[in-house]
Design a protein around this motif. Structure first.
Motif, mmCIF file in Angstrom:
data_model
loop_
_atom_site.group_PDB
_atom_site.id
_atom_site.type_symbol
_atom_site.label_atom_id
_atom_site.label_comp_id
_atom_site.label_asym_id
_atom_site.label_seq_id
_atom_site.Cartn_x
_atom_site.Cartn_y
_atom_site.Cartn_z
ATOM 1 N N ILE A 77 32.486 52.217 47.749
ATOM 2 C CA ILE A 77 33.535 52.424 46.756
ATOM 3 C C ILE A 77 33.544 51.200 45.850
ATOM 4 O O ILE A 77 33.797 50.082 46.308
ATOM 5 N N ARG A 78 33.243 51.423 44.587
ATOM 6 C CA ARG A 78 33.124 50.321 43.623
ATOM 7 C C ARG A 78 34.167 50.483 42.531
ATOM 8 O O ARG A 78 34.425 51.600 42.077
ATOM 9 N N ALA A 79 34.743 49.361 42.122
ATOM 10 C CA ALA A 79 35.760 49.403 41.076
ATOM 11 C C ALA A 79 35.131 49.816 39.742
ATOM 12 O O ALA A 79 34.097 49.258 39.348
ATOM 13 N N VAL A 80 35.746 50.787 39.081
ATOM 14 C CA VAL A 80 35.304 51.149 37.735
ATOM 15 C C VAL A 80 35.575 49.991 36.792
ATOM 16 O O VAL A 80 34.741 49.607 35.971
ATOM 17 N N SER A 119 42.805 51.474 38.287
ATOM 18 C CA SER A 119 42.426 50.775 37.052
ATOM 19 C C SER A 119 43.370 51.184 35.919
ATOM 20 O O SER A 119 43.526 52.380 35.646
ATOM 21 N N PRO A 120 44.031 50.197 35.312
ATOM 22 C CA PRO A 120 43.992 48.768 35.646
ATOM 23 C C PRO A 120 44.952 48.452 36.785
ATOM 24 O O PRO A 120 45.826 49.252 37.113
ATOM 25 N N SER A 121 44.784 47.274 37.373
ATOM 26 C CA SER A 121 45.713 46.813 38.396
ATOM 27 C C SER A 121 45.646 45.294 38.468
ATOM 28 O O SER A 121 44.696 44.675 37.989
ATOM 29 N N VAL A 122 46.697 44.722 39.058
ATOM 30 C CA VAL A 122 46.721 43.292 39.350
ATOM 31 C C VAL A 122 46.802 43.155 40.864
ATOM 32 O O VAL A 122 47.725 43.675 41.488
ATOM 33 N N LEU A 123 45.831 42.498 41.449
ATOM 34 C CA LEU A 123 45.794 42.275 42.896
ATOM 35 C C LEU A 123 46.289 40.867 43.184
ATOM 36 O O LEU A 123 45.673 39.885 42.762
ATOM 37 N N LEU A 124 47.401 40.775 43.881
ATOM 38 C CA LEU A 124 47.959 39.488 44.284
ATOM 39 C C LEU A 124 47.598 39.236 45.737
ATOM 40 O O LEU A 124 48.024 39.979 46.628
ATOM 41 N N ILE A 125 46.813 38.208 45.985
ATOM 42 C CA ILE A 125 46.471 37.792 47.346
ATOM 43 C C ILE A 125 47.319 36.568 47.630
ATOM 44 O O ILE A 125 46.999 35.440 47.225
ATOM 45 N N ASP A 126 48.440 36.803 48.294
ATOM 46 C CA ASP A 126 49.490 35.793 48.414
ATOM 47 C C ASP A 126 49.296 34.929 49.657
ATOM 48 O O ASP A 126 49.080 35.442 50.760
ATOM 49 N N GLY A 155 50.844 46.016 31.836
ATOM 50 C CA GLY A 155 51.172 47.414 32.051
ATOM 51 C C GLY A 155 50.427 47.996 33.229
ATOM 52 O O GLY A 155 50.040 49.166 33.231
ATOM 53 N N ALA A 156 50.222 47.159 34.266
ATOM 54 C CA ALA A 156 49.429 47.567 35.428
ATOM 55 C C ALA A 156 50.257 47.421 36.695
ATOM 56 O O ALA A 156 51.145 46.557 36.774
ATOM 57 N N PRO A 157 49.990 48.236 37.714
ATOM 58 C CA PRO A 157 50.709 48.066 38.976
ATOM 59 C C PRO A 157 50.309 46.764 39.665
ATOM 60 O O PRO A 157 49.148 46.347 39.590
ATOM 61 N N LEU A 158 51.275 46.134 40.317
ATOM 62 C CA LEU A 158 51.002 44.949 41.118
ATOM 63 C C LEU A 158 50.757 45.397 42.551
ATOM 64 O O LEU A 158 51.620 46.029 43.174
#
Length: 300
Positions: A174-177, A137-144, A70-73
């Motif tokens: 800037i730090r990820a929560v 947050s939350p998110s999915v980071l795709l490093i393609d 349920g997170a943005p890509l």
């Protein structure tokens, strides 16, 4: 003292089987090795490094994972010459210039320090994929296709994935929560350095076998008959074994089956295959070789 049972994953998936079932619900059918690696990556908060031939479903996996979480890509497409600026952030120069002209038009004494500070306000910041993922947050980071980047970019990426933070000189750290779930993909056009791989959990993705590809076809194309799904899957397996410039991936298999459906084919005969081959192969040389392979398989 008896050990307390393991707490459920913060993602809500308390086993690889539960995660596999959720992924299957999106139409993506993971193998046991991928489901286990993905479960561990989420549980251990580690990036997942997916390596394999083109067309084996690496990018599609990241899309399915974002869906079940349920997170943005957020996708960073690597390429030759990519640098940290393209991955992190930039400043909106046209808007900064317009802002500066507006200040000048108001007249009066302008404090240089205040003007400079106003030019590097948050509103002028253009967040690129990595910065967006750290702030979402939350998110999915795709490093393609990380294999297309160079050593310097790998070193930068290693630091970001370790610290889950970046520093913008004008704004500070800037730090990820909550760190994003990270999926890296590689087609293995070159070897990615061990330092980056050690930061990740690793899984190799191969083309599915015939039975697996039939399941994918029936799952993604519910109206496809079992016979046509079987014949397409078997034909694709034969094409992958041939000496093609670009063997078909799973996406091409799905396109081919759908194309055959649309022209009313109920079986994979040579005429239907020839008419729809552009859905599965993209090189003239491959099409010629494929027709020869399919002709040998055609019982008529």
């Amino acid at each position: 003292m008896a050990e307390s049972p393991a707490e459920p994953s913060r993602t809500g998936f308390d086993s690889p089987e539960v995660l596999a079932k959720a992924l299957s619900g999106t139409g993506y059918l993971p193998g046991d090795d991928l489901a286990t690696a993905a479960f561990l990556a989420l549980r251990m908060n580690r990036p997942l490094f997916c390596e394999g031939e083109p067309g084996t479903g690496k990018t599609a996996f990241a899309q399915a994972l974002a869906q079940v979480l349920g997170a943005p890509l957020i996708r960073l497409q690597c390429h030759d010459g990519i640098d940290a600026g393209q991955a992190l952030y930039d400043w909106d120069f046209p808007r900064q210039l317009l802002h500066l002209r507006t200040l000048e038009a108001t007249g009066g004494e302008l404090d240089p320090g205040a003007v400079e500070h106003s030019l590097y306000d948050e509103r002028f910041l253009l967040a690129r994929p990595i910065l967006r993922a750290l702030r979402t947050s939350p998110s999915v980071l795709l490093i393609d296709e990380i294999d297309r980047a160079d050593d310097e970019f790998e070193a930068f990426l290693l630091e970001v994935l370790t610290e889950h933070a970046v520093t913008i000189p004008e704004l500070g750290e800037i730090r990820a929560v909550s760190p994003p779930a990270v999926v890296l993909t590689s087609n293995r056009t070159r070897e990615v350095h061990d330092a980056l791989k050690r930061r990740c959990l690793y899984v190799w993705l191969d083309h599915p076998d015939v039975a697996g590809e039939i399941r994918i076809l029936r799952s993604r194309l519910p109206g496809l008959s079992e016979r046509l799904a079987t014949e397409v899957a078997e034909a694709v397996a034969a094409l992958r074994a041939a000496d093609l410039v670009k063997p078909p991936g799973v996406a091409e298999t799905l396109d081919w089956a759908q194309a055959l459906q649309l022209i009313g084919s109920t079986t994979l005969d040579l005429d239907g295959a020839a008419a729809t081959l552009g859905a599965v192969l993209k090189y003239r040389e491959d099409a010629e070789r494929a027709l020869a392979v399919l002709a040998r398989r055609d019982p008529s």
